[in-house]
Scaffold this motif. Structure first.
Motif, PDB file in Angstrom:
ATOM      1  N   ASP A  94       0.834  -1.201   0.000  1.00  0.00           N
ATOM      2  CA  ASP A  94       0.000   0.000   0.000  1.00  0.00           C
ATOM      3  C   ASP A  94       0.871   1.254   0.000  1.00  0.00           C
ATOM      4  OD1 ASP A  94      -2.371  -1.390   0.013  1.00  0.00           O
ATOM      5  OD2 ASP A  94      -2.766  -1.108   2.152  1.00  0.00           O
ATOM      6  N   ILE A  95       0.334   2.308  -0.587  1.00  0.00           N
ATOM      7  CA  ILE A  95       1.033   3.591  -0.665  1.00  0.00           C
ATOM      8  C   ILE A  95       0.363   4.570   0.295  1.00  0.00           C
ATOM      9  CG2 ILE A  95       1.571   5.540  -2.189  1.00  0.00           C
ATOM     10  CD1 ILE A  95       1.645   3.542  -4.501  1.00  0.00           C
ATOM     11  N   TYR A  96       1.194   5.295   1.054  1.00  0.00           N
ATOM     12  CA  TYR A  96       0.687   6.199   2.103  1.00  0.00           C
ATOM     13  C   TYR A  96       1.033   7.652   1.804  1.00  0.00           C
ATOM     14  CZ  TYR A  96      -0.484   2.378   5.283  1.00  0.00           C
ATOM     15  OH  TYR A  96      -1.059   1.261   5.866  1.00  0.00           O
ATOM     16  N   ASP A  97       0.167   8.538   2.270  1.00  0.00           N
ATOM     17  CA  ASP A  97       0.424   9.977   2.284  1.00  0.00           C
ATOM     18  C   ASP A  97       1.399  10.233   3.439  1.00  0.00           C
ATOM     19  OD1 ASP A  97       0.334  12.730   2.834  1.00  0.00           O
ATOM     20  OD2 ASP A  97      -1.753  12.913   2.256  1.00  0.00           O
ATOM     21  N   LEU A  98       2.599  10.698   3.114  1.00  0.00           N
ATOM     22  CA  LEU A  98       3.662  10.787   4.119  1.00  0.00           C
ATOM     23  C   LEU A  98       3.604  12.035   4.976  1.00  0.00           C
ATOM     24  CD1 LEU A  98       6.683   9.531   1.974  1.00  0.00           C
ATOM     25  CD2 LEU A  98       5.065   8.196   3.357  1.00  0.00           C
ATOM     26  N   ALA A  99       2.806  13.034   4.578  1.00  0.00           N
ATOM     27  CA  ALA A  99       2.715  14.290   5.321  1.00  0.00           C
ATOM     28  C   ALA A  99       4.113  14.874   5.527  1.00  0.00           C
ATOM     29  CB  ALA A  99       1.967  14.076   6.631  1.00  0.00           C
ATOM     30  N   SER A 100       4.474  15.267   6.756  1.00  0.00           N
ATOM     31  CA  SER A 100       5.753  15.954   6.981  1.00  0.00           C
ATOM     32  C   SER A 100       6.992  15.073   6.824  1.00  0.00           C
ATOM     33  CB  SER A 100       5.774  16.605   8.370  1.00  0.00           C
ATOM     34  OG  SER A 100       5.077  17.828   8.338  1.00  0.00           O
ATOM     35  N   VAL A 101       6.809  13.775   6.704  1.00  0.00           N
ATOM     36  CA  VAL A 101       7.944  12.916   6.347  1.00  0.00           C
ATOM     37  C   VAL A 101       8.496  13.357   4.991  1.00  0.00           C
ATOM     38  CG1 VAL A 101       8.514  10.544   5.625  1.00  0.00           C
ATOM     39  CG2 VAL A 101       7.336  10.940   7.790  1.00  0.00           C
ATOM     40  N   THR A 102       7.651  14.035   4.192  1.00  0.00           N
ATOM     41  CA  THR A 102       8.087  14.626   2.923  1.00  0.00           C
ATOM     42  C   THR A 102       9.304  15.522   3.113  1.00  0.00           C
ATOM     43  OG1 THR A 102       5.826  14.603   2.044  1.00  0.00           O
ATOM     44  CG2 THR A 102       7.356  16.148   1.018  1.00  0.00           C
ATOM     45  N   LYS A 103       9.359  16.233   4.234  1.00  0.00           N
ATOM     46  CA  LYS A 103      10.427  17.215   4.448  1.00  0.00           C
ATOM     47  C   LYS A 103      11.822  16.597   4.329  1.00  0.00           C
ATOM     48  CE  LYS A 103       7.816  20.458   7.361  1.00  0.00           C
ATOM     49  NZ  LYS A 103       6.475  19.885   7.295  1.00  0.00           N
ATOM     50  N   ILE A 104      11.996  15.373   4.842  1.00  0.00           N
ATOM     51  CA  ILE A 104      13.338  14.776   4.800  1.00  0.00           C
ATOM     52  C   ILE A 104      13.513  13.781   3.660  1.00  0.00           C
ATOM     53  CG2 ILE A 104      13.638  15.107   7.281  1.00  0.00           C
ATOM     54  CD1 ILE A 104      13.477  12.005   7.541  1.00  0.00           C
ATOM     55  N   THR A 105      12.442  13.540   2.895  1.00  0.00           N
ATOM     56  CA  THR A 105      12.561  12.623   1.759  1.00  0.00           C
ATOM     57  C   THR A 105      12.291  13.327   0.430  1.00  0.00           C
ATOM     58  OG1 THR A 105      10.267  11.947   2.183  1.00  0.00           O
ATOM     59  CG2 THR A 105      12.005  10.533   3.055  1.00  0.00           C
ATOM     60  N   GLY A 106      11.891  14.614   0.501  1.00  0.00           N
ATOM     61  CA  GLY A 106      11.665  15.411  -0.696  1.00  0.00           C
ATOM     62  C   GLY A 106      12.731  16.482  -0.849  1.00  0.00           C
ATOM     63  N   PRO A 107      12.536  17.667  -0.273  1.00  0.00           N
ATOM     64  CA  PRO A 107      13.526  18.738  -0.460  1.00  0.00           C
ATOM     65  C   PRO A 107      14.878  18.482   0.189  1.00  0.00           C
ATOM     66  CG  PRO A 107      11.847  19.396   1.127  1.00  0.00           C
ATOM     67  CD  PRO A 107      11.369  18.110   0.513  1.00  0.00           C
ATOM     68  N   LEU A 108      14.911  17.767   1.333  1.00  0.00           N
ATOM     69  CA  LEU A 108      16.168  17.649   2.067  1.00  0.00           C
ATOM     70  C   LEU A 108      17.278  16.955   1.281  1.00  0.00           C
ATOM     71  CD1 LEU A 108      17.222  18.662   4.785  1.00  0.00           C
ATOM     72  CD2 LEU A 108      16.939  16.352   5.665  1.00  0.00           C
ATOM     73  N   PRO A 109      17.042  15.798   0.644  1.00  0.00           N
ATOM     74  CA  PRO A 109      18.147  15.216  -0.124  1.00  0.00           C
ATOM     75  C   PRO A 109      18.643  16.145  -1.230  1.00  0.00           C
ATOM     76  CG  PRO A 109      16.071  14.071  -0.578  1.00  0.00           C
ATOM     77  CD  PRO A 109      15.844  14.940   0.608  1.00  0.00           C
ATOM     78  N   ALA A 110      17.728  16.898  -1.842  1.00  0.00           N
ATOM     79  CA  ALA A 110      18.136  17.854  -2.878  1.00  0.00           C
ATOM     80  C   ALA A 110      18.998  18.958  -2.287  1.00  0.00           C
ATOM     81  CB  ALA A 110      16.899  18.445  -3.551  1.00  0.00           C
ATOM     82  N   LEU A 111      18.593  19.480  -1.125  1.00  0.00           N
ATOM     83  CA  LEU A 111      19.372  20.534  -0.477  1.00  0.00           C
ATOM     84  C   LEU A 111      20.759  20.035  -0.091  1.00  0.00           C
ATOM     85  CD1 LEU A 111      16.637  22.142   1.838  1.00  0.00           C
ATOM     86  CD2 LEU A 111      17.474  22.992  -0.359  1.00  0.00           C
ATOM     87  N   MET A 112      20.846  18.811   0.404  1.00  0.00           N
ATOM     88  CA  MET A 112      22.154  18.247   0.761  1.00  0.00           C
ATOM     89  C   MET A 112      23.044  18.112  -0.466  1.00  0.00           C
ATOM     90  SD  MET A 112      21.604  15.484   3.851  1.00  0.00           S
ATOM     91  CE  MET A 112      20.094  14.679   3.337  1.00  0.00           C
ATOM     92  N   LYS A 113      22.476  17.668  -1.563  1.00  0.00           N
ATOM     93  CA  LYS A 113      23.251  17.536  -2.801  1.00  0.00           C
ATOM     94  C   LYS A 113      23.743  18.901  -3.288  1.00  0.00           C
ATOM     95  CE  LYS A 113      22.889  15.629  -7.510  1.00  0.00           C
ATOM     96  NZ  LYS A 113      24.237  15.010  -7.470  1.00  0.00           N
ATOM     97  N   LEU A 114      22.895  19.909  -3.169  1.00  0.00           N
ATOM     98  CA  LEU A 114      23.280  21.259  -3.577  1.00  0.00           C
ATOM     99  C   LEU A 114      24.365  21.838  -2.667  1.00  0.00           C
ATOM    100  CD1 LEU A 114      19.732  22.595  -4.495  1.00  0.00           C
ATOM    101  CD2 LEU A 114      21.638  22.214  -6.082  1.00  0.00           C
ATOM    102  N   VAL A 115      24.335  21.484  -1.394  1.00  0.00           N
ATOM    103  CA  VAL A 115      25.417  21.868  -0.477  1.00  0.00           C
ATOM    104  C   VAL A 115      26.716  21.183  -0.908  1.00  0.00           C
ATOM    105  CG1 VAL A 115      26.293  21.616   1.884  1.00  0.00           C
ATOM    106  CG2 VAL A 115      23.953  22.430   1.492  1.00  0.00           C
TER     107      VAL A 115
END
Length: 437
Positions: A94-115
């Motif tokens: 099943d697939i779940y709506d992650l809510a704020s778990v998005t913060k560390i699995t969406g923008p955060l990896p991108a921000l780390m890569k950009l750093v």
């Protein structure tokens, strides 16, 4: 002869160490608790009991638990149903709506890569990258480090839905249409299409929002609403395609993404809340968070959906300090910096984006701890409003995934928190060790 023997010894040590690192950097495999020194009977009995109690007490209609230890998924079980009418059983894919778990699995990896790439710096003013803040007296000197550690004094949340709904509950048609048309292509739900430029209104309100003079820990999700735009500006690529091409696709996280209704997944998508304000029906297949929905379901604060298995892959990559299955995604130095508690002297437990255990967590009882008191100080993760929770512990080599829809049928249901279900289940995998022979 001695020098040659010493040289050979060093070579052997290097080979063994490289083999060890390689073993730590494999993809996830399947196994049993006993293979990693855990008591299978104890774990299954304890977790089953806690989960049954949670369902009985209406903490959630259904949920699933996945645990990986030493790169091996040793526990993955589903419990209960999608809703309290007991029609659809929870399934492992099943697939779940992650809510704020998005913060560390969406923008955060991108921000780390950009750093890593030197395109972002943690200790220069965020206004260097987000131009509207340059003219804001209280925002122009705030750093990305302060923002990600929730130490910037930003407003926690803005209810943008208030700008869309009239006092009588009707939707303002200048912002939301019932059909897609020119200028209204951001779909929030079935027959709800938000004005494409509404994001600009949201950005303006964020830019003008107040900042507290008292710099102390205050959780704020505001900048996560603008991070996708920032990432697009810095990469020249759309936020969603950047995440997919750089992280989700190479990780094999095929269910991880936004707006699952548009993806034709064969997996079921677990519903969330019976919405009485905006969608006026059971929210299913579309994001629950209203702010993310007004951005067309694509945001940095919420909006991401995934299966437990795919979440385990990205958390295993984090736990390996940036690498997974032989591929490096984020440098070890950057990963460790983001995982470090940034402002402990200000009673702030947070890393950069990542949540961390309470500063005195090991001294607390399960009732007062967050998360389980047995987790290491190096562990990290995040929780989500819909009832999701992910955590990784590099010391114990343990990834913990808990997915539920506790907001069904209403977000007023607080029993998941009151009963401390997620930490209680997590604790089982620390206490269930087999005696050393």
């Amino acid at each position: 002869m001695k020098k040659q023997s010493f040289k050979i010894f060093n070579i052997l040590i290097s080979i063994l160490f490289a083999s060890y690192l390689s073993a730590q950097d494999t993809g996830l495999s399947m196994g049993f608790p006993s293979e990693v020194g855990l008591d299978s009977a104890y774990i299954h009995q304890k977790v089953d009991s806690i989960m049954a109690y949670g369902i009985q007490e209406h903490a959630f209609p259904g949920a699933q638990v996945l645990v990986a230890k030493n790169n091996t998924i040793i526990f993955h079980k589903a419990y209960g149903y999608h809703t309290y009418d007991n029609q659809t059983k929870v399934a492992l894919d099943d697939i779940y709506d992650l809510a704020s778990v998005t913060k560390i699995t969406g923008p955060l990896p991108a921000l780390m890569k950009l750093v890593d790439e030197g395109k972002l710096h943690l200790d220069v003013p965020f206004s260097t990258y987000w131009e509207p803040w340059r003219k804001r007296k209280h925002k122009k000197n705030i750093t990305l480090r302060e923002i990600l550690a929730h130490q910037a004094g930003l407003v926690p949340y803005i209810v943008f839905l208030d700008k869309v709904i009239k006092k009588n509950g009707a939707i303002k048609k200048r912002f939301v249409k019932s059909n897609s048309r020119k200028g209204y292509t951001n779909q929030a739900y079935e027959h709800l299409f938000v004005k494409d430029r509404f994001n600009r209104k949201m950005y303006r309100m964020i830019n003008r929002s107040k900042v507290s003079d008292d710099k102390k820990y205050k959780y704020s999700g505001l900048t996560f609403l603008i991070f996708p735009k920032l990432i697009e500006t810095l990469t020249g690529q759309s936020y969603t395609s950047y995440l997919t091409s750089n992280f989700y696709a190479p990780l094999g996280a095929t269910t991880m993404g936004f707006n699952p209704k548009t993806k034709n997944y064969s997996h079921a998508i677990v519903p969330t809340e019976m919405d009485t304000l905006f969608r006026h029906e059971l929210t299913k297949n579309w994001v629950h968070d209203e702010n993310a929905s007004l951005l067309g379901g694509v945001s940095g604060n919420a909006g991401l959906f995934a299966s437990a298995t795919d979440l385990a892959k990205i958390m295993q990559m984090y736990q390996n300090y940036g690498s997974y299955n032989g591929k490096r995604y984020i440098s070890e130095a950057t990963m460790k910096e983001f995982n470090r508690v940034q402002y402990p002297d200000n009673d702030n437990r947070r890393g950069l984006g990542f949540d961390k255990p309470l500063l005195n967590n090991a001294e607390l009882s399960l009732k007062d701890a967050y998360p389980a008191p047995e987790v290491s100080a190096e562990s990290f993760g995040h929780s989500g409003f819909t009832g999701t929770f992910i955590w990784a512990d590099p010391v114990e080599q343990l990834v913990y995934i808990f997915l539920s829809n506790r907001v069904n049928p209403t977000r007023e249901n607080q029993n998941l928190y009151k009963l401390n279900i997620r930490s209680a289940v997590q604790e089982v995998f620390y206490k269930g060790k087999l005696p050393v022979q």
